[in-house]
Enzyme design. Structure first.
Site, short mmCIF file in Angstrom:
data_model
loop_
_atom_site.label_atom_id
_atom_site.label_comp_id
_atom_site.label_asym_id
_atom_site.label_seq_id
_atom_site.Cartn_x
_atom_site.Cartn_y
_atom_site.Cartn_z
N SER A 141 -11.90 -59.62 79.44
CA SER A 141 -12.11 -58.44 80.59
C SER A 141 -10.73 -58.41 81.18
O SER A 141 -9.93 -59.50 81.22
CB SER A 141 -13.01 -59.13 81.75
OG SER A 141 -12.80 -58.17 83.13
N TYR A 154 -15.60 -65.70 87.65
CA TYR A 154 -15.61 -65.03 86.19
C TYR A 154 -14.44 -64.73 85.48
O TYR A 154 -14.14 -64.88 84.32
CB TYR A 154 -16.27 -63.81 86.54
CG TYR A 154 -16.60 -62.66 85.49
CD1 TYR A 154 -17.35 -62.80 84.43
CD2 TYR A 154 -15.52 -61.57 85.61
CE1 TYR A 154 -17.53 -61.51 83.65
CE2 TYR A 154 -15.74 -60.75 84.60
CZ TYR A 154 -16.50 -60.79 83.58
OH TYR A 154 -16.59 -59.38 82.68
N LYS A 158 -12.81 -65.56 81.89
CA LYS A 158 -12.18 -64.62 80.97
C LYS A 158 -10.68 -64.85 80.60
O LYS A 158 -10.27 -64.52 79.54
CB LYS A 158 -12.44 -63.16 81.45
CG LYS A 158 -13.86 -62.88 81.74
CD LYS A 158 -14.66 -62.58 80.43
CE LYS A 158 -15.93 -62.10 80.31
NZ LYS A 158 -16.64 -61.97 79.17
N1 LIG Z 1 -19.07 -53.50 82.05
C1 LIG Z 1 -17.83 -53.57 82.41
O1 LIG Z 1 -17.35 -53.12 83.18
C2 LIG Z 1 -17.10 -55.03 81.62
C3 LIG Z 1 -15.85 -55.07 82.05
C4 LIG Z 1 -14.98 -56.16 81.46
C5 LIG Z 1 -15.74 -56.96 80.44
N2 LIG Z 1 -16.96 -56.76 80.30
C6 LIG Z 1 -17.71 -57.72 79.46
O2 LIG Z 1 -18.19 -57.02 78.66
C7 LIG Z 1 -19.36 -58.10 77.71
C8 LIG Z 1 -20.78 -57.04 77.82
O3 LIG Z 1 -20.90 -56.75 79.05
P1 LIG Z 1 -21.90 -55.45 79.45
O4 LIG Z 1 -21.10 -54.63 80.48
O5 LIG Z 1 -22.26 -54.70 78.02
O6 LIG Z 1 -23.34 -56.16 80.03
P2 LIG Z 1 -24.78 -55.50 80.10
O7 LIG Z 1 -24.88 -54.22 79.78
O8 LIG Z 1 -25.39 -56.32 80.93
O9 LIG Z 1 -25.35 -56.31 78.74
C9 LIG Z 1 -25.47 -57.77 78.75
C10 LIG Z 1 -26.20 -58.21 77.31
O10 LIG Z 1 -25.76 -59.45 77.02
C11 LIG Z 1 -27.28 -60.19 76.81
N3 LIG Z 1 -27.10 -61.55 77.63
C12 LIG Z 1 -27.06 -61.61 79.00
N4 LIG Z 1 -26.86 -63.09 79.14
C13 LIG Z 1 -27.38 -63.63 78.12
C14 LIG Z 1 -27.20 -64.94 77.63
N5 LIG Z 1 -27.19 -65.95 78.50
N6 LIG Z 1 -27.64 -65.27 76.41
C15 LIG Z 1 -27.63 -64.30 75.34
N7 LIG Z 1 -27.66 -62.82 75.61
C16 LIG Z 1 -27.18 -62.77 77.14
C17 LIG Z 1 -28.10 -59.09 77.54
O11 LIG Z 1 -29.26 -59.32 77.14
P3 LIG Z 1 -30.43 -60.15 77.71
O12 LIG Z 1 -30.83 -59.88 79.21
O13 LIG Z 1 -31.66 -59.67 76.95
O14 LIG Z 1 -30.26 -61.62 77.39
C18 LIG Z 1 -27.38 -57.79 77.18
O15 LIG Z 1 -27.82 -57.79 75.83
C19 LIG Z 1 -19.40 -59.14 78.74
O16 LIG Z 1 -18.64 -60.08 78.20
C20 LIG Z 1 -18.61 -58.42 79.87
O17 LIG Z 1 -18.01 -59.72 80.71
C21 LIG Z 1 -17.82 -55.78 81.03
#
Ligand SMILES: NC(=O)c1ccc[n+]([C@@H]2O[C@H](COP(=O)([O-])OP(=O)(O)OC[C@H]3O[C@@H](n4cnc5c(N)ncnc54)[C@H](OP(=O)(O)O)[C@@H]3O)[C@@H](O)[C@H]2O)c1
Length: 249
Positions: A141, A154, A158
């Protein structure tokens, strides 16, 4: 050079929604055999059906080492190898100053966001990539590159993941490339508190490109890294944030 992943097997953690599902979709559309995993079986099942192209799924918790071993082995048993691992799943159970965090939530954040990518990469290495080569992509991130009043815990995980990416790239070459992607704010469930109720419009104003990210923005970069186009890139961190890090404050 082609953005194709024919004859390639990919495993995407957190592949049931958000960024992980978009990456799994881009990989499957590019010809890869894809396995997705997340904690909830029903969410995985419906996402795999939407992704199509024979996408498989298996439920698992990234913070459970037994699940890492089982899911990696299931992927190899289903498809014959594991060529691309995307460590995408993450958690953020605490919002507040790092100086005040309780140790259970500190440990949980470390377990899921930092230890899990290492453990899943170890399983991929030992069971397939050490002999067969491959690609690891860690989803970090932009938070790992700066300070924040409430996301410090967090962000520390990262930041450490960025350094772990460099270390593993040095150790796992020449057969395995390891890179990280740092998204800025993307409209997913995970980040909802940061963009809901018009808050995203304020953030977007500070981005030189004037908009928040879409999950497809991140999927495109992951495909570039996984495919032949990324064949001389390792140990690197690609920032996709609409210019947020360089924008005027
Ligand atoms: N969205 C942003 O603005 C943003 C910015 C920077 C970085 N990121 C990074 O991008 C990545 C994905 O984030 P996202 O925004 O796509 O999140 P999201 O839409 O909430 O999706 C998260 C996914 O991870 C799964 N998950 C969560 N905890 C888990 C666990 N303990 N074991 C296995 N699966 C798990 C969830 O499914 P279940 O609930 O079924 O487990 C879901 O499939 C993360 O690493 C996040 O830190 C996101």
């Amino acid at each position: 050079m082609e953005l194709r992943l024919d004859d390639t097997t990919a495993l995407v953690t957190g592949g049931s929604r958000g960024i992980g599902k978009a990456i799994a979709t881009a990989f499957a559309d590019a010809g890869a055999r894809v396995m997705i995993t997340s904690r909830k079986a029903d969410a995985c099942e419906s996402a795999a059906a939407e992704i199509g192209h024979g996408c498989r799924w298996t439920a698992g918790h990234v913070g459970e080492p037994d699940d890492a071993a089982r899911v990696v082995q299931e992927t190899i048993d289903a498809f014959g190898s594991l060529d691309v691992l995307v460590n995408n799943a993450a958690t953020n159970p605490y919002a507040g100053p790092m100086i005040d965090v309780d140790l259970p939530r500190w440990q949980k954040t470390l377990d899921v966001n930092l230890t899990a990518p290492l453990v899943w990469t170890q399983e991929a290495w030992r069971r397939s990539m050490k002999d067969g080569g491959g690609v690891v992509i860690n989803i970090s991130s932009v938070g790992g590159m700066s300070t924040n009043p409430i996301l410090g815990v967090y962000d520390v995980t990262k930041a450490a993941l960025i350094h772990a990416t460099k270390q593993l790239a040095a150790e796992m070459g020449p057969g395995v490339r390891v890179n990280a992607i740092c998204p800025g704010l993307i409209k997913t469930d995970f980040a909802r508190a940061l963009w809901d109720d018009g808050r995203g419009d304020e953030v977007a104003k500070a981005y030189p490109l004037g908009r928040l990210g879409e999950v497809e923005d991140i999927a495109g970069a992951a495909l570039y890294l996984a495919a032949e186009t990324g064949s001389w890139i390792t140990g690197q961190t690609i920032v996709l944030d609409g210019g947020g890090l360089v924008g005027f404050r």
